[in-house]
Every structure is written in C-alpha cells, then in structure tokens.
Design an enzyme around this catalytic site. Structure first.
Site, PDB file in Angstrom:
ATOM      1  N   HIS A  52       0.776  -1.169  -0.126  1.00 22.29           N
ATOM      2  CA  HIS A  52       0.092  -0.004  -0.129  1.00 22.29           C
ATOM      3  C   HIS A  52       0.908   1.203  -0.153  1.00 22.29           C
ATOM      4  O   HIS A  52       2.115   1.177   0.230  1.00 22.29           O
ATOM      5  CB  HIS A  52      -0.976  -0.205   1.170  1.00 22.29           C
ATOM      6  CG  HIS A  52      -0.407  -0.344   2.349  1.00 22.29           C
ATOM      7  ND1 HIS A  52       0.496   0.641   3.066  1.00 22.29           N
ATOM      8  CD2 HIS A  52      -0.490  -1.258   3.460  1.00 22.29           C
ATOM      9  CE1 HIS A  52       1.052   0.214   4.323  1.00 22.29           C
ATOM     10  NE2 HIS A  52       0.188  -1.020   4.405  1.00 22.29           N
TER      11      HIS A  52
HETATM   12  P1  TYD Z   1      -1.940  -2.745   7.576  1.00 24.65           P
HETATM   13  O1  TYD Z   1      -1.686  -1.379   7.424  1.00 24.65           O
HETATM   14  O2  TYD Z   1      -2.281  -3.336   6.455  1.00 24.65           O
HETATM   15  O3  TYD Z   1      -0.692  -3.631   7.858  1.00 24.65           O
HETATM   16  P2  TYD Z   1       0.676  -3.772   7.096  1.00 24.65           P
HETATM   17  O4  TYD Z   1       1.252  -2.472   7.005  1.00 24.65           O
HETATM   18  O5  TYD Z   1       1.621  -4.735   7.837  1.00 24.65           O
HETATM   19  O6  TYD Z   1       0.154  -4.400   5.732  1.00 24.65           O
HETATM   20  O7  TYD Z   1      -2.665  -3.045   8.948  1.00 24.65           O
HETATM   21  C1  TYD Z   1      -3.036  -4.290   9.241  1.00 24.65           C
HETATM   22  C2  TYD Z   1      -4.401  -3.852  10.375  1.00 24.65           C
HETATM   23  O8  TYD Z   1      -4.179  -3.158  11.362  1.00 24.65           O
HETATM   24  C3  TYD Z   1      -5.505  -3.049   9.386  1.00 24.65           C
HETATM   25  O9  TYD Z   1      -6.932  -3.693   9.920  1.00 24.65           O
HETATM   26  C4  TYD Z   1      -5.265  -1.533  10.222  1.00 24.65           C
HETATM   27  C5  TYD Z   1      -4.845  -2.168  11.582  1.00 24.65           C
HETATM   28  N1  TYD Z   1      -3.627  -1.171  12.028  1.00 24.65           N
HETATM   29  C6  TYD Z   1      -4.076  -0.403  13.077  1.00 24.65           C
HETATM   30  O10 TYD Z   1      -5.189  -0.546  13.757  1.00 24.65           O
HETATM   31  N2  TYD Z   1      -3.210   0.595  13.916  1.00 24.65           N
HETATM   32  C7  TYD Z   1      -1.750   0.575  13.007  1.00 24.65           C
HETATM   33  O11 TYD Z   1      -1.145   1.222  13.627  1.00 24.65           O
HETATM   34  C8  TYD Z   1      -1.673  -0.067  11.953  1.00 24.65           C
HETATM   35  C9  TYD Z   1      -0.277   0.161  11.259  1.00 24.65           C
HETATM   36  C10 TYD Z   1      -2.455  -1.084  11.571  1.00 24.65           C
END
Ligand code: TYD
Length: 137
Positions: A52
């Site tokens: 992303h």
């Molecule tokens: P995501 O950003 O997709 O993780 P990655 O960067 O590892 O792909 O986040 C995964 C899930 O966690 C999504 O439902 C959002 C949640 N999340 C939070 O609640 N707080 C945070 O600080 C982060 C980074 C993610």
C-alpha cells in the site's frame, strides 16, 4: 517526494560488555516527530506485508530482529532494500508504494511513524496511487 529521499539511516549503537543499545530520536535521527510505533512479528516467510501507499505518513522501518526485504515504488522507479541490522533503518517518505517480504523466522519489523493510524491516509489500491502521482488518467 522523490524515491531518492528514501534512504538507509544509521542509528546510534552504544556497545559495552552488557550488549548493544540503539535509539531513535524524532527530529534528530529521523526528519519527523514520532507519533506512533508499531511492529510486525510472527510473519510467515511466504507472506507479504504492506502493499500500500501513504499520502502523508513518513516512517522509519527497522529490523530490530532478523531480516526482511522492502521494495519501494514511486510509480516510476523501484528500489529494493534488505534490512538486517537493529542499528539501521529505512526512511520512507510519503507517496511510496511499499512491499515487505521474505521475513526471516523470529524477525521483528518495528516502524516509527509520523502520524497516528488513519485509514484515510492509505492508498490500498495501486491504480488510485498512480493517479495521485499523475501517472494515470
Ligand atoms: P496494515 O496497514 O494493512 O498492515 P501492514 O502495513 O503490515 O500491511 O494494517 C493491518 C491492520 O491493522 C488493519 O486492519 C489496520 C490495523 N492497524 C491499526 O489499527 N493501527 C496501526 O497502527 C496499523 C499500522 C494498522
């Protein structure tokens, strides 16, 4: 911001007979105030994280244990990094598509971030990311 702004930042490493200590100061070792810290762990070696982009978020990504790779992509150019040291971090500027993969067993990915979690700051799809970069109709 250009992909060249994303770079490896060497962090302090204080060594004595008790082991090593490293630290990160907002506004000093990273060019932003640290508003959030999160970490990834127990990531299966065949899984990807990230995939992303962020509109405004700046981050420093550190392999505090083990190793993993990061690909950055600004829509035009890609750069590949291997993080495998607790005293080196990758500064990721805004508007950078990133994919983290090949996590070694037991690795921990710690992220220092410039803003609290905000889903509205994400590009979850690649095409809107390219459009925002002016690279697609
Ligand atoms: P995501 O950003 O997709 O993780 P990655 O960067 O590892 O792909 O986040 C995964 C899930 O966690 C999504 O439902 C959002 C949640 N999340 C939070 O609640 N707080 C945070 O600080 C982060 C980074 C993610």
């Amino acid at each position: 911001m250009p992909i060249e702004d994303c770079r490896i930042i060497e962090l302090p490493k204080i060594t004595d007979g008790r082991g090593n200590l490293s630290f990160v100061e907002g506004g000093n070792h990273v060019p932003f105030d640290i508003r959030r810290v999160y970490y990834l762990y127990d990531v299966p070696p065949d899984q990807e994280r990230g995939a992303h982009g962020h509109k405004q978020l700046e981050q420093l990504i550190v392999a505090v244990s083990g190793s993993f790779s990061i690909e950055l992509d600004d829509g035009r150019n890609k750069k590949q990094f291997l993080l495998n040291s607790p005293n080196r971090g990758l500064y990721v500027c805004p508007m950078m598509w990133r994919v983290l993969q090949t996590f070694s067993p037991g690795s921990v990915c710690m992220v220092f971030a410039s803003m609290p979690y905000d889903e509205d700051d994400y590009f979850r799809e690649y095409e809107p990311f390219l459009q925002a970069q002016g690279l697609m109709e």
